[in-house]
Motif scaffolding. Structure first.
Motif, PDB file in Angstrom:
ATOM      1  N   LEU A 159       0.835  -1.198   0.000  1.00 43.82           N
ATOM      2  CA  LEU A 159       0.000   0.000   0.000  1.00 43.82           C
ATOM      3  C   LEU A 159       0.869   1.248   0.000  1.00 43.82           C
ATOM      4  O   LEU A 159       1.804   1.363   0.790  1.00 43.82           O
ATOM      5  CB  LEU A 159      -0.900   0.014   1.246  1.00 43.82           C
ATOM      6  N   VAL A 160       0.538   2.174  -0.897  1.00 45.35           N
ATOM      7  CA  VAL A 160       1.157   3.500  -0.899  1.00 45.35           C
ATOM      8  C   VAL A 160       0.055   4.528  -0.685  1.00 45.35           C
ATOM      9  O   VAL A 160      -0.936   4.548  -1.418  1.00 45.35           O
ATOM     10  CB  VAL A 160       1.887   3.791  -2.223  1.00 45.35           C
ATOM     11  N   GLY A 161       0.217   5.362   0.354  1.00 41.31           N
ATOM     12  CA  GLY A 161      -0.714   6.455   0.598  1.00 41.31           C
ATOM     13  C   GLY A 161      -0.024   7.773   0.355  1.00 41.31           C
ATOM     14  O   GLY A 161       1.016   8.057   0.958  1.00 41.31           O
ATOM     15  N   VAL A 162      -0.571   8.573  -0.548  1.00 39.93           N
ATOM     16  CA  VAL A 162      -0.028   9.906  -0.822  1.00 39.93           C
ATOM     17  C   VAL A 162      -0.791  10.894   0.055  1.00 39.93           C
ATOM     18  O   VAL A 162      -1.996  11.088  -0.118  1.00 39.93           O
ATOM     19  CB  VAL A 162      -0.162  10.264  -2.311  1.00 39.93           C
ATOM     20  N   VAL A 163      -0.107  11.499   1.007  1.00 41.74           N
ATOM     21  CA  VAL A 163      -0.765  12.338   2.012  1.00 41.74           C
ATOM     22  C   VAL A 163      -1.331  13.614   1.394  1.00 41.74           C
ATOM     23  O   VAL A 163      -2.421  14.061   1.749  1.00 41.74           O
ATOM     24  CB  VAL A 163       0.214  12.677   3.154  1.00 41.74           C
ATOM     25  N   ASP A 164      -0.599  14.221   0.464  1.00 47.54           N
ATOM     26  CA  ASP A 164      -1.053  15.461  -0.164  1.00 47.54           C
ATOM     27  C   ASP A 164      -0.737  15.403  -1.647  1.00 47.54           C
ATOM     28  O   ASP A 164       0.322  15.841  -2.096  1.00 47.54           O
ATOM     29  CB  ASP A 164      -0.370  16.668   0.488  1.00 47.54           C
ATOM     30  N   ALA A 165      -1.671  14.845  -2.424  1.00 46.31           N
ATOM     31  CA  ALA A 165      -1.446  14.697  -3.861  1.00 46.31           C
ATOM     32  C   ALA A 165      -1.515  16.029  -4.589  1.00 46.31           C
ATOM     33  O   ALA A 165      -1.095  16.125  -5.748  1.00 46.31           O
ATOM     34  CB  ALA A 165      -2.473  13.730  -4.447  1.00 46.31           C
ATOM     35  N   ASP A 166      -2.027  17.076  -3.934  1.00 49.93           N
ATOM     36  CA  ASP A 166      -2.175  18.380  -4.579  1.00 49.93           C
ATOM     37  C   ASP A 166      -0.923  19.247  -4.445  1.00 49.93           C
ATOM     38  O   ASP A 166      -0.847  20.314  -5.049  1.00 49.93           O
ATOM     39  CB  ASP A 166      -3.355  19.147  -3.959  1.00 49.93           C
ATOM     40  N   LEU A 167       0.052  18.799  -3.646  1.00 46.92           N
ATOM     41  CA  LEU A 167       1.152  19.668  -3.230  1.00 46.92           C
ATOM     42  C   LEU A 167       1.909  20.259  -4.416  1.00 46.92           C
ATOM     43  O   LEU A 167       2.185  21.459  -4.450  1.00 46.92           O
ATOM     44  CB  LEU A 167       2.111  18.892  -2.326  1.00 46.92           C
ATOM     45  N   GLY A 168       2.244  19.440  -5.402  1.00 50.79           N
ATOM     46  CA  GLY A 168       3.054  19.943  -6.515  1.00 50.79           C
ATOM     47  C   GLY A 168       2.283  20.700  -7.564  1.00 50.79           C
ATOM     48  O   GLY A 168       2.877  21.281  -8.475  1.00 50.79           O
ATOM     49  N   LEU A 169       0.939  20.720  -7.463  1.00 45.51           N
ATOM     50  CA  LEU A 169       0.123  21.347  -8.497  1.00 45.51           C
ATOM     51  C   LEU A 169      -0.083  22.833  -8.277  1.00 45.51           C
ATOM     52  O   LEU A 169      -0.585  23.522  -9.158  1.00 45.51           O
ATOM     53  CB  LEU A 169      -1.245  20.650  -8.569  1.00 45.51           C
ATOM     54  N   ALA A 170       0.279  23.334  -7.103  1.00 45.58           N
ATOM     55  CA  ALA A 170       0.015  24.728  -6.765  1.00 45.58           C
ATOM     56  C   ALA A 170       1.216  25.613  -7.052  1.00 45.58           C
ATOM     57  O   ALA A 170       1.454  26.595  -6.365  1.00 45.58           O
ATOM     58  CB  ALA A 170      -0.373  24.827  -5.291  1.00 45.58           C
TER      59      ALA A 170
END
Length: 739
Positions: A565-576
């Motif tokens: 299992l891989v959980g990405v805590v903040d998938a939006d981080l690089g989009l801003a």
């Protein structure tokens, strides 16, 4: 490379008129002419000791442009070379070609490129004898547990480096010295481990049908000199075994090979794979080596004894006399872009080095750069896809967690959906990984009473809280300070609050949720030593860890057999980010990190926490529709005229005084020559407006792909006002950083 001894310049007899151009590894515009001592034999590429001002420098004899004669300078004004380093292998002709090309493309003084080629100072000194220790005598009369461990480790009869034997036995170097004094261990010359012969026919892997077809295509493309192959395979598809076949072919042909990797933490596992495949460990090259080891590797490469080199981007500038293959692994990785001193993109320079030396180049990635994909579409590169994982392992099942619908509890950062999946994974005896590309405990600390925020005094950035190390730190200049007990503005006690999560804060939450689970944090802050990082990676691979919490270090080519299992805590981080490559980088990073799951028999899952599940990047990831994302991103770049369909150059102006820096930036922009197809944008204050106490302004030059942007910049700089005082100007062709 400077030597500070008093100048002992030799007198040159009148009958020795020869002069040679010598390039000194400094930011100088061109080589200087020197007189050659009588009887000395020099040629382009020879290393010499040249006086310059009051100092002496190890430098390289260069060559004059074709057809150019020696300048008519009176002999009385020329200085003589102090020494010729006959025992140092000269730079091959191809290295001179490459240095000149890189300097011309990047608008860098050629001496700075030479400086990169001479980055192993120990290579230019007589190599000292190297001794190790071997078990040869009886045990000493007085035995201790530490001595027993040393004798057990040395019982294989091999010659050990003292430090490595001490590390293997878990003892101090003094224990080793005591056993040498007792006659139990004896000193013997160490064998040359850098230039061991590799066997290209040894232990060929059993390739799948798809891998075999890819290997055949790759070999076809690497037989006839220069060609570029894009090996484009999903995570876990076995790309390494495929390009090992090309390496084997190069070694069989008596050529040298270079494999570039983006992260030095990967070298240990990769070197082990190479040793299993070719029967001996290849040479390695990166910043973690001692100067002595770098010197030995540099000489082994220059003498043609190092058949295979595995290294970071700077390995491209080693003096290979017989390079037959370059492999750029994880070719999309941003770490291949260097921004200090000489700004270059190592992936692109690898293609140039291959072209100059008529040497094939392999670019390998599960998420290729848009530049490489477009080159493949346009026929410049040969596209070799691998669409299935090795041994029929399945790709991870990806899902987005809409944080608006499944928010975490107050004060927490993990959604109940993710924590439930982690509990199920641990119950099955499998591993879970939580990814957050943010170091430290929290990105911002403020006072809840007066609102004071801890800013770096040298940069326009917040101080990041590192609770495990009990300090606040700036990630741009390195400034740090202890975490205070009270607000420095209003004096309130117990009023400071951490805002936002870093990996340390996620680790704290995981400890509260799963107190029995064995945890490891992979972050450059907490594992700064390469040896510590490699040990943590080994523990994960051997399933001595249940939950991994990591930054982008976990995304780069690691193989964790038990990870489900891989959980990405903040998938939006690089989009801003206001970065033209933000969507591409986020897609690549999240694809790579989720691709760590389910690489063997275990089924893999990826859960992405997001407040923007409708974003095209996340939609493409969840749908597994990579091609649709790339097609959309490529078309957006084409319409905007952005790379690879256009060209960019960045001019960064900085100074210790804001007004002076801004004034110079504006005068520089006014001096830009008019051009119909070239746009000059700015100057504007950089997003990160102050770094290390220097105020920063940026000018961006945008041009069509066919434009000679270097010629335009040379014309501009020739008439532009010169930077004076504290003002500095740096030019970056093909910039990747827009902060």
């Amino acid at each position: 490379m400077a030597k500070s001894e008093p100048d002992q310049t030799q007198l040159i007899p009148e009958e020795t008129p020869e002069t040679v151009p010598v390039l000194v590894p400094l930011a100088l515009p061109a080589p200087y002419d020197y007189l050659v001592p009588e009887g000395a034999d020099v040629r382009p590429g020879s290393f010499v000791v040249a006086p310059l001002g009051p100092l002496k420098y190890v430098a390289a004899v260069w060559r004059r442009p074709e057809g150019a004669a020696a300048p008519n300078i009176p002999r009385s004004k020329l200085r003589a070379l102090v020494d010729v380093l006959d025992d140092v292998p000269p730079l091959p002709e191809i290295s001179l070609d490459f240095a000149e090309w890189v300097a011309d493309y990047t608008l860098t003084p050629p001496g700075m490129v030479l400086r990169m080629m001479m980055s192993a100072s120990a290579a230019f000194q007589p190599p000292p004898p190297r001794y190790g220790v071997r078990l040869a005598g009886p045990p000493p009369e007085r035995m201790t547990p530490a001595r027993t461990r040393v004798l057990d480790a040395a019982g294989n009869g091999l010659i050990w480096v003292k430090s490595l034997l001490a590390e293997a036995a878990g003892v101090s170097p003094g224990v080793i010295d005591g056993l040498v004094d007792a006659g139990t261990l004896v000193a013997e010359p160490l064998p040359d481990t850098i230039a061991r012969e590799l066997d290209p026919s040894l232990l060929r892997a059993e390739l799948s049908d798809e891998q075999r077809r890819a290997a055949e295509q790759l070999l076809d493309n690497t037989r006839d000199g220069f060609a570029v192959s894009l090996l484009d395979g999903v995570t876990g598809s076995g790309k390494t075994e495929v390009y090992f076949e090309a390496i084997a072919q190069a070694l069989s042909d008596g050529k040298q090979a270079l494999v570039m990797i983006p992260e030095i933490a990967l070298t240990a596992a990769f070197l082990t794979r190479c040793e299993e495949r070719f029967g001996a460990r290849p040479a390695e090259w990166h910043s973690g080596l001692t100067q002595s080891a770098r010197g030995r590797t540099w000489r082994a490469v220059a003498e043609g004894k190092a058949q295979l080199v595995v290294g970071a981007r700077s390995a491209l500038f080693l003096p290979f006399p017989n390079l037959g293959l370059i492999v750029v692994d994880e070719e999309h990785d941003q770490a291949y872009k260097q921004e200090d001193r000489v700004s270059y993109q190592a992936r692109d320079m690898a293609v140039v080095r291959g072209h100059l030396g008529k040497c094939p180049v392999v670019l390998s990635s599960a998420t290729p750069s848009i530049e490489s994909l477009v080159n493949a579409e346009q026929g410049r590169y040969r596209h070799i896809p691998l669409r299935a994982r090795y041994k029929a392992a399945g790709l991870p099942d990806l899902k987005a967690i809409d944080m608006r619908k499944s928010p975490p509890e107050r004060g927490s950062w993990l959604s109940p959906v993710l924590t439930e999946a982690m509990a199920e994974t641990l119950a099955r005896g499998e591993q879970a990984l939580l990814f957050l590309n943010r170091r430290g405990y929290a990105p911002l600390t403020l006072c809840r009473k007066c609102g004071y925020r801890f800013e770096c005094p040298n940069c326009s950035a917040w101080m990041v809280e590192h609770r495990f190390r009990h300090r606040l730190e700036c990630h741009h200049c390195g400034k740090f300070a202890p975490i205070p007990d009270e607000c420095p503005s209003c004096g309130a006690e117990e009023s400071l609050v951490a805002c936002g999560p870093g990996v340390e804060r996620i680790a704290e939450e995981v400890e509260a949720l799963f107190p029995e689970a064995r945890r490891a944090i992979l972050s450059s802050d907490l594992t700064p030593r390469i040896a510590d990082l490699r040990e943590t990676l080994r523990e994960i691979e051997d399933r001595e860890v249940d939950i991994v919490i990591g930054t982008q270090l976990v995304a780069k080519g690691h193989h964790f057999p038990g990870l489900a299992l891989v959980g990405v805590v903040d998938a939006d981080l690089g989009l801003a980010q206001g970065d033209p490559r933000a969507a591409e980088r986020t897609f690549q990073l999240l694809s790579q990190v989720t691709g760590r799951a389910g690489r063997e028999a275990i089924a893999g899952r990826g859960l992405l926490q997001t407040y923007m599940p409708e974003h095209p990047v996340l939609q493409a990831l969840v749908a597994g529709d990579r091609d649709a994302f790339y097609a959309q991103e490529i078309e957006a770049r084409r319409e905007a005229g952005m790379p690879p369909f256009g060209r960019l150059a960045s001019l960064l102006i900085s100074g210790s005084d804001r007004a002076a820096a801004e004034s110079y930036a504006r005068s520089l922009a006014r001096a830009a020559p008019p051009a119909e197809t070239i746009e000059v944008l700015g100057p504007a204050e950089a997003p990160l407006s102050v770094v290390r106490g220097r105020y920063r302004y940026r000018i961006l030059v945008k041009a069509p792909r066919e434009a000679d942007i270097q010629a335009y910049l040379r014309l501009w700089m020739a008439d532009a006002p010169k930077a004076r005082g504290s003002i500095r100007l740096s030019i970056d062709i093909d910039p990747y950083n827009f902060l």
